[in-house]
Enzyme design. Structure first.
Site, PDB file in Angstrom:
ATOM      1  N   ASP A 132       0.952  -0.967  -0.002  1.00 40.26           N
ATOM      2  CA  ASP A 132       0.047   0.099   0.131  1.00 40.26           C
ATOM      3  C   ASP A 132       0.995   1.319  -0.039  1.00 40.26           C
ATOM      4  OD1 ASP A 132      -2.074   1.940   0.845  1.00 40.26           O
ATOM      5  OD2 ASP A 132      -3.253   0.342   1.248  1.00 40.26           O
TER       6      ASP A 132
ATOM      7  N   ASN B 281      -4.359   6.834   0.628  1.00 38.74           N
ATOM      8  CA  ASN B 281      -5.594   6.955   1.223  1.00 38.74           C
ATOM      9  C   ASN B 281      -5.956   6.211   2.564  1.00 38.74           C
ATOM     10  OD1 ASN B 281      -8.303   8.265   1.176  1.00 38.74           O
ATOM     11  ND2 ASN B 281      -9.411   6.560   0.567  1.00 38.74           N
TER      12      ASN B 281
ATOM     13  N   SER C 245     -16.922  -3.120  -8.503  1.00 37.85           N
ATOM     14  CA  SER C 245     -17.908  -2.349  -7.906  1.00 37.85           C
ATOM     15  C   SER C 245     -19.413  -2.462  -8.758  1.00 37.85           C
ATOM     16  CB  SER C 245     -17.417  -0.853  -8.296  1.00 37.85           C
ATOM     17  OG  SER C 245     -18.571  -0.220  -7.929  1.00 37.85           O
TER      18      SER C 245
ATOM     19  N   TYR D 122     -15.164   6.624 -12.490  1.00 36.97           N
ATOM     20  CA  TYR D 122     -14.724   5.525 -11.638  1.00 36.97           C
ATOM     21  C   TYR D 122     -15.143   4.343 -12.142  1.00 36.97           C
ATOM     22  CZ  TYR D 122     -15.020   2.660  -7.643  1.00 36.97           C
ATOM     23  OH  TYR D 122     -15.156   1.358  -6.916  1.00 36.97           O
TER      24      TYR D 122
ATOM     25  N   LYS E 105     -13.349   0.769 -13.576  1.00 41.83           N
ATOM     26  CA  LYS E 105     -13.739  -0.618 -13.027  1.00 41.83           C
ATOM     27  C   LYS E 105     -14.016  -1.504 -14.099  1.00 41.83           C
ATOM     28  CE  LYS E 105     -12.375  -0.267  -8.801  1.00 41.83           C
ATOM     29  NZ  LYS E 105     -11.551  -1.140  -8.080  1.00 41.83           N
TER      30      LYS E 105
HETATM   31  N1  LIG Z   1     -15.656   1.341  -0.412  1.00 42.02           N
HETATM   32  C1  LIG Z   1     -16.576   0.997  -1.178  1.00 42.02           C
HETATM   33  O1  LIG Z   1     -17.659   1.878  -1.131  1.00 42.02           O
HETATM   34  C2  LIG Z   1     -16.344   0.480  -2.552  1.00 42.02           C
HETATM   35  C3  LIG Z   1     -17.476  -0.041  -3.347  1.00 42.02           C
HETATM   36  C4  LIG Z   1     -17.104  -0.986  -4.500  1.00 42.02           C
HETATM   37  C5  LIG Z   1     -15.827  -1.249  -4.714  1.00 42.02           C
HETATM   38  N2  LIG Z   1     -14.816  -0.864  -3.817  1.00 42.02           N
HETATM   39  C6  LIG Z   1     -13.271  -1.257  -4.319  1.00 42.02           C
HETATM   40  O2  LIG Z   1     -12.724  -1.677  -3.207  1.00 42.02           O
HETATM   41  C7  LIG Z   1     -11.315  -1.468  -3.399  1.00 42.02           C
HETATM   42  C8  LIG Z   1     -10.999  -1.082  -1.834  1.00 42.02           C
HETATM   43  O3  LIG Z   1     -11.854   0.081  -1.528  1.00 42.02           O
HETATM   44  P1  LIG Z   1     -11.901   0.686  -0.038  1.00 42.02           P
HETATM   45  O4  LIG Z   1     -12.971   1.321   0.233  1.00 42.02           O
HETATM   46  O5  LIG Z   1     -10.898  -0.190   0.826  1.00 42.02           O
HETATM   47  O6  LIG Z   1     -10.652   2.094  -0.468  1.00 42.02           O
HETATM   48  P2  LIG Z   1      -9.508   2.773   0.313  1.00 42.02           P
HETATM   49  O7  LIG Z   1      -9.423   3.954  -0.252  1.00 42.02           O
HETATM   50  O8  LIG Z   1      -9.933   2.528   1.773  1.00 42.02           O
HETATM   51  O9  LIG Z   1      -8.466   1.371   0.274  1.00 42.02           O
HETATM   52  C9  LIG Z   1      -7.680   1.568  -1.040  1.00 42.02           C
HETATM   53  C10 LIG Z   1      -6.104   1.432  -0.515  1.00 42.02           C
HETATM   54  O10 LIG Z   1      -5.435   1.329  -1.764  1.00 42.02           O
HETATM   55  C11 LIG Z   1      -4.358   2.195  -1.562  1.00 42.02           C
HETATM   56  N3  LIG Z   1      -3.698   2.683  -2.934  1.00 42.02           N
HETATM   57  C12 LIG Z   1      -4.334   3.616  -3.572  1.00 42.02           C
HETATM   58  N4  LIG Z   1      -3.565   3.876  -4.750  1.00 42.02           N
HETATM   59  C13 LIG Z   1      -2.634   3.118  -4.548  1.00 42.02           C
HETATM   60  C14 LIG Z   1      -1.322   2.970  -5.218  1.00 42.02           C
HETATM   61  N5  LIG Z   1      -1.185   3.598  -6.431  1.00 42.02           N
HETATM   62  N6  LIG Z   1      -0.588   1.882  -4.838  1.00 42.02           N
HETATM   63  C15 LIG Z   1      -0.594   1.190  -3.751  1.00 42.02           C
HETATM   64  N7  LIG Z   1      -1.729   1.406  -2.921  1.00 42.02           N
HETATM   65  C16 LIG Z   1      -2.730   2.330  -3.201  1.00 42.02           C
HETATM   66  C17 LIG Z   1      -4.825   3.381  -0.664  1.00 42.02           C
HETATM   67  O11 LIG Z   1      -3.751   3.913   0.105  1.00 42.02           O
HETATM   68  C18 LIG Z   1      -5.562   2.667   0.268  1.00 42.02           C
HETATM   69  O12 LIG Z   1      -5.059   2.073   1.487  1.00 42.02           O
HETATM   70  C19 LIG Z   1     -11.193  -0.379  -4.328  1.00 42.02           C
HETATM   71  O13 LIG Z   1     -10.681  -1.125  -5.390  1.00 42.02           O
HETATM   72  C20 LIG Z   1     -12.706   0.133  -4.659  1.00 42.02           C
HETATM   73  O14 LIG Z   1     -12.680   0.392  -5.890  1.00 42.02           O
HETATM   74  C21 LIG Z   1     -15.002   0.095  -2.889  1.00 42.02           C
END
Ligand SMILES: NC(=O)c1ccc[n+]([C@@H]2O[C@H](COP(=O)([O-])OP(=O)(O)OC[C@H]3O[C@@H](n4cnc5c(N)ncnc54)[C@H](O)[C@@H]3O)[C@@H](O)[C@H]2O)c1
Length: 341
Positions: A36, A40, A129, A153, A157
């Protein structure tokens, strides 16, 4: 059946969903390396995972866009499976920064796949998603519904899904599970981990918490005269620990499947924004000031998953509900009023 130990690389493992997935995989005795870049998230989140599980795992601060560093990760760790969660996820931000989104999400996944090829790693789980469905032609939404992503976004995906599908078809040994998450909410029941974001975000529960904390004056309800029971939009909220547990079920499914399979991950139950506000007001005996705003472009009025396929093939059933989502959020908020900051 008890899962064998696999070497799993989790990208984005410090994030909201990542930390919850990490907890469940560690409790299932898997050997884990998290990467990571904290774009974020916060390193404290990983300490909290250890506090809950008392299990060790490895971590490297790496950006998935950095191919050279990724190369070393694959060379040294030699994962059996990659759980690819890292990425950018804010629908509103994606409209103003499309290239940033395509760069991290789309180029990011191609970087991962090329390293998987180089180091002979053949199993991938991709976090996708429900937003890929756009305006679905049928509710509940099954995996067979037409995919019409509306936002940058959601398109990123969709492109990621297409790329990993093509990759899985290259030869018989590659296996890809795509999980289309609906609306993850809540946090681990211990209240030790939860949703923390470095950037402003529009997810419902964090926005309500901001109003309760008086960091925001009103909770904005986008759309008041939609074709729904109370005029506000309806979503499928899934407790994030239920969602995390499905990742453990996927370990078993990798042994049974061929090529690529897609699953909706939700609760199968629709709840309106107004219902949630009323429920929280009732539990906390507090009023949440609201402001009615225009319905937002790129959103859908109703989104509810059909989870029959995941029930059947992944042998997974959500156990939590809206009450436990709210109860666990209150626990987390009372322990960490400002998140990990
Ligand atoms: N939370 C939601 O509502 C939701 C819904 C559908 C899908 N998703 C998908 O699930 C996954 C996780 O979502 P989340 O809610 O935990 O988001 P989040 O932002 O909390 O977690 C994403 C993590 O990825 C890391 N990250 C971002 N860019 C990076 C990079 N270039 N290199 C290394 N690390 C990187 C961030 O630091 C973070 O820790 C994502 O792919 C998101 O699109 C989330």
């Amino acid at each position: 059946m008890k899962n064998r130990t696999s070497k799993i690389l989790i990208t984005g493992g410090a994030g909201y969903i990542g930390t919850h997935v990490l907890v469940e995989l560690l409790l299932a005795n898997q050997q884990i390396l998290v990467i990571d870049n904290f774009e974020n998230s916060y390193s404290k989140a990983l300490e909290q995972v250890f506090k809950i599980t008392k299990k060790n795992f490895d971590f490297l601060n790496i950006d998935i866009k950095n191919v050279m560093k990724l190369d070393k990760v694959f060379k040294d760790f030699k994962p059996d499976i990659v759980f690819h969660l890292a990425g950018k996820k804010n629908v509103l931000e994606s409209k103003n920064h499309p290239i940033k989104y395509y760069h991290t999400n789309v180029i990011g996944v191609t970087n991962i796949l090329s390293k998987m090829d180089e180091y002979d790693c053949k199993k991938l789980l991709l976090s996708s998603s429900a937003s890929v469905y756009g305006n679905p032609d049928k509710i509940p939404i099954s995996e067979k519904c037409l995919v019409t992503p509306l936002s940058v976004y959601a398109k990123s995906k969709f492109f990621m899904e297409e790329i990993v599908k093509d990759w899985s078809h290259l030869n018989d040994n590659r296996k890809v599970i795509i999980l289309r998450y609906f609306n993850p909410a809540g946090n681990h029941y211990s209240g030790e981990i939860g949703e923390v974001s470095r950037h402003d975000q529009s997810n419902l529960f964090p926005s309500i918490l901001k109003v309760l904390d008086k960091k925001k004056k009103y909770f904005n309800i986008y759309g008041n005269d939609l074709d729904t029971k109370d005029g506000s939009s309806i979503r499928d909220y899934i407790h994030v620990s239920d969602l995390a547990k499905v990742h453990v079920s996927c370990l078993e499914y990798f042994n049974e499947m061929q090529k690529c399979d897609v699953f909706n991950i939700g609760s199968g139950i629709g709840t309106s924004v107004k219902e949630i506000i009323e429920k929280i007001e009732h539990i906390l005996k507090k009023q949440i000031p609201i402001k009615i705003c225009d319905f937002r472009d790129g959103e859908m009025p109703v989104s509810i998953a059909s989870i029959k396929k995941a029930n059947k093939l992944l042998k997974w059933d959500p156990k939590e509900n809206l009450d436990s989502i709210i109860k666990d959020l209150i626990e987390w908020k009372s322990k960490y009023p400002n998140g990990y900051v």
